[in-house]
Design a protein around this motif. Sequence first.
Motif, PDB file in Angstrom:
ATOM      1  N   GLY A  18       0.673  -1.306   0.122  1.00 48.51           N
ATOM      2  CA  GLY A  18      -0.030  -0.057  -0.020  1.00 48.51           C
ATOM      3  C   GLY A  18       0.938   1.361   0.028  1.00 48.51           C
ATOM      4  N   PHE A  19       1.832   1.341   0.766  1.00 50.71           N
ATOM      5  CA  PHE A  19       2.840   2.470   0.837  1.00 50.71           C
ATOM      6  C   PHE A  19       3.567   2.524  -0.531  1.00 50.71           C
ATOM      7  CE2 PHE A  19       5.905   4.982   3.260  1.00 50.71           C
ATOM      8  CZ  PHE A  19       7.018   5.343   2.217  1.00 50.71           C
ATOM      9  N   ALA A  20       3.824   1.673  -1.324  1.00 51.31           N
ATOM     10  CA  ALA A  20       4.538   1.620  -2.686  1.00 51.31           C
ATOM     11  C   ALA A  20       3.357   2.140  -3.659  1.00 51.31           C
ATOM     12  CB  ALA A  20       4.954   0.312  -3.058  1.00 51.31           C
ATOM     13  N   GLY A  21       1.925   1.797  -3.546  1.00 48.52           N
ATOM     14  CA  GLY A  21       0.928   2.001  -4.690  1.00 48.52           C
ATOM     15  C   GLY A  21       0.691   3.365  -4.399  1.00 48.52           C
ATOM     16  N   LEU A  22       0.308   3.928  -3.211  1.00 47.03           N
ATOM     17  CA  LEU A  22      -0.012   5.477  -3.150  1.00 47.03           C
ATOM     18  C   LEU A  22       1.311   6.099  -3.443  1.00 47.03           C
ATOM     19  CD1 LEU A  22      -2.530   7.128  -2.706  1.00 47.03           C
ATOM     20  CD2 LEU A  22      -2.719   4.612  -2.250  1.00 47.03           C
ATOM     21  N   GLY A  23       2.367   5.887  -3.048  1.00 42.34           N
ATOM     22  CA  GLY A  23       3.552   6.458  -3.374  1.00 42.34           C
ATOM     23  C   GLY A  23       3.662   6.552  -4.977  1.00 42.34           C
ATOM     24  N   GLY A  77       4.760 -12.517  -8.686  1.00 43.78           N
ATOM     25  CA  GLY A  77       5.033 -11.845 -10.095  1.00 43.78           C
ATOM     26  C   GLY A  77       4.456 -10.595 -10.223  1.00 43.78           C
ATOM     27  N   CYS A  78       3.193 -10.310  -9.845  1.00 43.91           N
ATOM     28  CA  CYS A  78       2.744  -8.977  -9.627  1.00 43.91           C
ATOM     29  C   CYS A  78       3.749  -7.918  -9.105  1.00 43.91           C
ATOM     30  CB  CYS A  78       1.262  -8.871  -8.870  1.00 43.91           C
ATOM     31  SG  CYS A  78      -0.134  -9.632 -10.088  1.00 43.91           S
ATOM     32  N   GLU A  79       4.129  -8.197  -7.915  1.00 46.77           N
ATOM     33  CA  GLU A  79       5.177  -7.458  -7.354  1.00 46.77           C
ATOM     34  C   GLU A  79       6.386  -6.988  -8.164  1.00 46.77           C
ATOM     35  OE1 GLU A  79       4.431  -5.477  -5.131  1.00 46.77           O
ATOM     36  OE2 GLU A  79       3.285  -6.478  -3.509  1.00 46.77           O
ATOM     37  N   LEU A  80       6.853  -8.107  -8.826  1.00 46.23           N
ATOM     38  CA  LEU A  80       7.926  -7.946  -9.574  1.00 46.23           C
ATOM     39  C   LEU A  80       7.663  -6.990 -10.945  1.00 46.23           C
ATOM     40  CD1 LEU A  80      10.882  -8.693 -10.587  1.00 46.23           C
ATOM     41  CD2 LEU A  80      10.050 -10.883 -11.420  1.00 46.23           C
ATOM     42  N   ALA A 128       1.615  -1.728 -14.683  1.00 45.41           N
ATOM     43  CA  ALA A 128       1.941  -1.671 -13.179  1.00 45.41           C
ATOM     44  C   ALA A 128       0.383  -1.537 -12.530  1.00 45.41           C
ATOM     45  CB  ALA A 128       2.871  -0.421 -12.956  1.00 45.41           C
ATOM     46  N   THR A 129      -0.544  -0.652 -12.844  1.00 49.94           N
ATOM     47  CA  THR A 129      -1.851  -0.578 -12.086  1.00 49.94           C
ATOM     48  C   THR A 129      -2.478  -1.739 -12.118  1.00 49.94           C
ATOM     49  OG1 THR A 129      -2.789   0.619 -14.027  1.00 49.94           O
ATOM     50  CG2 THR A 129      -1.908   2.006 -12.549  1.00 49.94           C
ATOM     51  N   ALA A 130      -2.667  -2.445 -13.130  1.00 47.62           N
ATOM     52  CA  ALA A 130      -3.377  -3.793 -13.289  1.00 47.62           C
ATOM     53  C   ALA A 130      -2.613  -4.787 -12.183  1.00 47.62           C
ATOM     54  CB  ALA A 130      -3.004  -4.434 -14.506  1.00 47.62           C
ATOM     55  N   ALA A 131      -1.363  -4.690 -12.115  1.00 45.59           N
ATOM     56  CA  ALA A 131      -0.669  -5.618 -11.377  1.00 45.59           C
ATOM     57  C   ALA A 131      -1.066  -5.216  -9.730  1.00 45.59           C
ATOM     58  CB  ALA A 131       0.886  -5.763 -11.550  1.00 45.59           C
ATOM     59  N   MET A 132      -0.916  -3.827  -9.492  1.00 49.00           N
ATOM     60  CA  MET A 132      -1.188  -3.428  -8.159  1.00 49.00           C
ATOM     61  C   MET A 132      -2.981  -3.769  -7.852  1.00 49.00           C
ATOM     62  SD  MET A 132      -0.155   0.551  -8.176  1.00 49.00           S
ATOM     63  CE  MET A 132       1.740   1.059  -8.705  1.00 49.00           C
ATOM     64  N   GLY A 133      -3.686  -3.779  -8.761  1.00 47.16           N
ATOM     65  CA  GLY A 133      -5.197  -4.185  -8.480  1.00 47.16           C
ATOM     66  C   GLY A 133      -5.173  -5.716  -8.222  1.00 47.16           C
ATOM     67  N   ALA A 134      -4.252  -6.588  -8.660  1.00 50.21           N
ATOM     68  CA  ALA A 134      -4.193  -7.797  -8.597  1.00 50.21           C
ATOM     69  C   ALA A 134      -3.729  -8.362  -7.350  1.00 50.21           C
ATOM     70  CB  ALA A 134      -3.611  -8.752  -9.558  1.00 50.21           C
ATOM     71  N   THR A 135      -2.722  -7.493  -6.747  1.00 46.82           N
ATOM     72  CA  THR A 135      -1.807  -8.063  -5.263  1.00 46.82           C
ATOM     73  C   THR A 135      -2.780  -8.086  -4.258  1.00 46.82           C
ATOM     74  OG1 THR A 135      -1.646  -5.470  -4.678  1.00 46.82           O
ATOM     75  CG2 THR A 135       0.239  -6.683  -6.057  1.00 46.82           C
ATOM     76  N   LEU A 136      -3.774  -7.521  -3.900  1.00 45.59           N
ATOM     77  CA  LEU A 136      -4.841  -7.662  -2.669  1.00 45.59           C
ATOM     78  C   LEU A 136      -5.369  -9.030  -3.010  1.00 45.59           C
ATOM     79  CD1 LEU A 136      -5.592  -6.756  -0.107  1.00 45.59           C
ATOM     80  CD2 LEU A 136      -7.232  -5.229  -1.224  1.00 45.59           C
ATOM     81  N   PRO A 137      -6.115  -9.175  -4.156  1.00 43.80           N
ATOM     82  CA  PRO A 137      -6.916 -10.597  -4.293  1.00 43.80           C
ATOM     83  C   PRO A 137      -5.848 -11.668  -4.133  1.00 43.80           C
ATOM     84  CG  PRO A 137      -7.564  -8.901  -5.848  1.00 43.80           C
ATOM     85  CD  PRO A 137      -6.344  -8.316  -5.443  1.00 43.80           C
ATOM     86  N   ASN A 192       8.551  -2.949  -3.819  1.00 44.56           N
ATOM     87  CA  ASN A 192       7.746  -4.087  -4.588  1.00 44.56           C
ATOM     88  C   ASN A 192       8.688  -5.208  -4.664  1.00 44.56           C
ATOM     89  OD1 ASN A 192       6.348  -1.302  -6.474  1.00 44.56           O
ATOM     90  ND2 ASN A 192       5.215  -2.675  -4.977  1.00 44.56           N
ATOM     91  N   LEU A 193       9.852  -5.029  -4.934  1.00 47.51           N
ATOM     92  CA  LEU A 193      10.924  -6.060  -5.059  1.00 47.51           C
ATOM     93  C   LEU A 193      11.026  -6.901  -3.766  1.00 47.51           C
ATOM     94  CD1 LEU A 193      13.705  -4.650  -7.099  1.00 47.51           C
ATOM     95  CD2 LEU A 193      12.203  -6.124  -7.897  1.00 47.51           C
TER      96      LEU A 193
END
Length: 859
Positions: A18-23, A77-80, A128-137, A192-193
Motif C-alpha cells: 500500500g505504501f508503494a502503491g500510493l507513492g 509476479g505482480c510485485e515484480l 503496473a496499475t493492473a498488477a497493483m489491482g491484483a496484489t490484494l486478491p 515492490n521487489l
Amino acid sequence: MTDTWRRFAPALLMVLSGFAGLGYQIVWTEQCAQWQGHESAAVLAVVAAFFGGLGVGALTLGARIEKSARPLRWYAGCELLIALWSLVLVSLMPLFSAWALRVTGVAPTALWQWSVAFFGTFALLLPATAAMGATLPAMQRIAARLAGEGQSIAALYAANTFGAVLGVLGVAFWFIPHLGLTRSAELCMLLNLLCGAASLGVFPTGTEAPASARARPRSRAAANRALFRLAATGLLGIGYEVLVVRVLGQVTEDTVYTFALLLAVYLVGSAAGAAVYQRWLRIGWKRERLADALLGTLAAACLVGTASLWAAERVKVVALDMFGGGVHAAIAAEAVPALLAFGPATLVMGALFSHLARSANTAGISFGRALGVNTLAAATAPALLGVLIAPALGAKSALLLVDAGYLGLAWRAWVRPVVWVPAGFGLLLALVAPPLAFVDVPDGGHIISYQDGVMAAVSVVEDAAGVARLRINNRAQEGSSATQRVDGRQAWLPLLLHPAPRRALFLGLGTGVTAASAAEDPTLQVDAVELLPEVIAASEYFAKSVADGAAYPRLHLVAADARRYVRASAQRYDVIVADNYHPARSGSGSLYTVEHFRAVRARLEPGGVFCQWLPLHQLDRETLRSIVGSFLAVYPDGSALIANNSLETPVFGLIGRRDAVRFDVAAVHERLARLALPERVAGLGLEDAFAVLGSFVAAPVSLRKFAEGALVNTDNLPVVAYRAPRITYAPDSSPRDRFIALLHELSIEPSQLISGAPDAAWPGRLSAYWRARDRFIESGRDVRPSSRVEDMLAQVQEPLLSVLRASPEFRPAYDPLLAMARALARSNVSGARSLLKELTQLQPARDDAAQVLAQLDTP
C-alpha cells in the motif's frame, strides 16, 4: 519461520504494498501533470486512469488468481511486474509526454484533452496499475489458505489502506522534497521487489494448493445485488472525497501538503473502519441487516461531515490557536476540519466495503471481482461528481445527492430510524442551509460576482472604499482594482526593453489589466493564457477600466495550462511575460522549473525578451534563490528589476533574453519616442529611459552570486512546490524586511547592464538613480500613514528631498512631495511655498512645481 509470523506476514506485506502503491500514484500524477497540464480534464483523467487500471487488474487478473493453484507465484509476479514497469517508465515517460503534447494540441477541447489524458495515461500505466489491482486478491488467497476462507478480507484491506496512508505522508512530506520524483519512484520499486522476494521466502510451499471450492451463489439476483452495491458505494465514496476536498479547498492553503493531508485523513478512516469490522462486526450479524444498518449509518455520517463544512473556517482558526505557531502546527490545523468531514464517514466506508466484499464472497463472487467492480465505479466519480454534477448543482446539493444515494441503497430499511432520521436531516439541510461557498465580504462591501467552477471558486468582492479584489477559493488574491498601475507596469516594462515587439504572450491573466494594458498598443498582437475559465470571466470587470472599457481586438484569451501551452505551441513571440504566480499553490511550482524556462526560451524570437514576475511578499529567501538559480540555468546573463516600490507587496522580475546582449540606451529612447500611446505609458511612471532602466536592481554577476549553491528547481526535484508553503503557513519575517534585505544583498553597475549611453555622464546618473531608489524604499520602512498632510510631511519631507538631491531624475520622490505641497497650500501657504521652491531648484527641467508656486504668488 513460525506460524505466528506467517499469520502476520500478509498484513505486513500489504502495508508495504500500500505504501508503494500510493507513492506511485503521487509521483506519477505529478509527472503526468507536467505534460498534460493542470486543467480539470487532465487532472481528473489521470486519477480516473489510475483507478481504472487498478479495477481492470482486480477484475481480469483477480479471476485468474481465484482459479489458480499458485496464488503465491501470482502475488510475487505482480510485485515484480510493478517494479519492472516502474523502471521502464523512467525512460518511457519523456517520450510519451512529447507524443501526448503533439496529439493534445495547443488549445484542445475538454473532451479531447480528457480522452488523450485518460486513454494515454491508462495505457502508459496499465501494466503496473493492473498488477497493483491484483496484489490484494492474490494475498487474500494466500492468507485464506493460512487462516481460513473468507476470514482475511477486512484485515488485509485495512493493512493495505494503512500502508497507503504511510505512503502518502512519507512520499509527500519527505521523499519527494529530499529525493525527487525519480528516486521516490525507485524507492517504491524497491519495496515492490522486497514484497515479492519476501513472500516467496516467508510462505510455505503448502500455500501453493488448489483453491478451495467456492460456494454456489444463492441466486443470480443476490449476486447482482451485491455487485451493484459494491459499484454504487465505490462511486459514492470517491465522489464524497472529491466533493469534500473541493469545498475544503476554499478553507485550506491549497498546497502540495494540503492534498496529501486530506487524502491521508480519508485513508486513515477507511483503514480504521476495516479494522473495526474485522475485530467486532463481521460476526453475530445477518448479512443484509448489517448492510442496511451500515448504509444508513454511512448516510448519517456523511450528513454530519457535510454539516461540519459550514464551520470549517472557524474550526481551522480554533485549531491554529490550540496548536500554536509554526509550520507543522499550521499544516496540522488543516487536518482538523478534514477529520470532522471525513472521520465518521470513512470509518463506516471501510467497514461497509469489508462487509460487502465478504457478503459477495459468500454469494460466490470472488474478491478480485468485487474489488474490481468497486474500483472501476470509483474511477468514474471524479468526472461524474466533480466535473458534471458539482458545478451544475453546487457542492451542497452534490453532497446531499451522495447521501441520498446511500439511503437509496438501504431501501429495505426505510421504516427504521437508521434510515429515516438521516433522510429527515438531509431534507432539512437542503431546505435551510446556505450554499457551501466561502467568500469574505468586508463591512460595507458586497459581492460583484461568484463562479464555482470545476477546480476552484472565483469571486470578485468590492469593499466600502470601492476597491474590488479577485480571489480564487477565497484565499489566493489575484489582484485588485487598487493595483492597476503596478499591473500596467508589469506589461510595459518588458515591452519597452524590446526595440520593436510585434507579438507578446502573457502566461497567467489575473485581473486581466496587465494583458489589456499591452493590448492598447495598436502595433502589438497579444495572447494571454489562463488556467481557470472562471478567472477569464471575472477579469472582464477589471479590464474594462483600461482605456475606458474599449474593446481589444488584438487580445486573444486562451483557457489552458500555461506550461502545457508553451510546450505545445509552435508560435514564437518577441516578448513573453509570466505572471507572479503564488509559488505555494498546488501546481504553481512547475512554472518555475528549469524545464519550463527552457520551453519559454524556445518560444522566443531572436532578440526576444522574457520576464518572470515574482511575488516577493510570498517568497522566503531560499525559495527565491532556487527560482533565480533555475532561471540562470537557462538565461545565464539574466538580470532583475522591480515593478513597484511597495514594501508590503513588492513585485520582483527576472529578465532573460534569447540573445545575450546588454540593453541599448538609445534603443530604449527610440522605443519611447515611437510609442503610439505615450501618455498611457507616462501615466505608469515610465516616461523616460531613467524610469525604465532605473527599475533594474541586479546585474548577472550579482544574481549568480545570490543564487550560488541553491537547489535548482526541476521537474524531477520540485524544490519550490515543497519549500514555498512554509512561509505561507508560518511567516518568519515581514515582506518589507525581506525586500530591504534583498536590496542590500544585490548590486548593479551600468557597465554590466547597458550599452550605447548618450553621453559619458549618463551611466553615472543611472547609478545615482539606482542608489536614490534604494534609499527611497528604505526610507518608507518606518513611515506611518496619516490623513493630515502636516504629519506626513514631518515624516517624509527630508528623506524624500535627500533622495532627490542624490538623483533629481527620481520622479517617485518628486511626485508625492509636489502633491503634498499642493495639499499644504490650503492651510499653510508659507510652508508650501518653501517646499515648492526647493523642488523647483532640484528639478529645474520640470515646470509643474514652478507653476504651482506661481499660482500661490498670484494675488
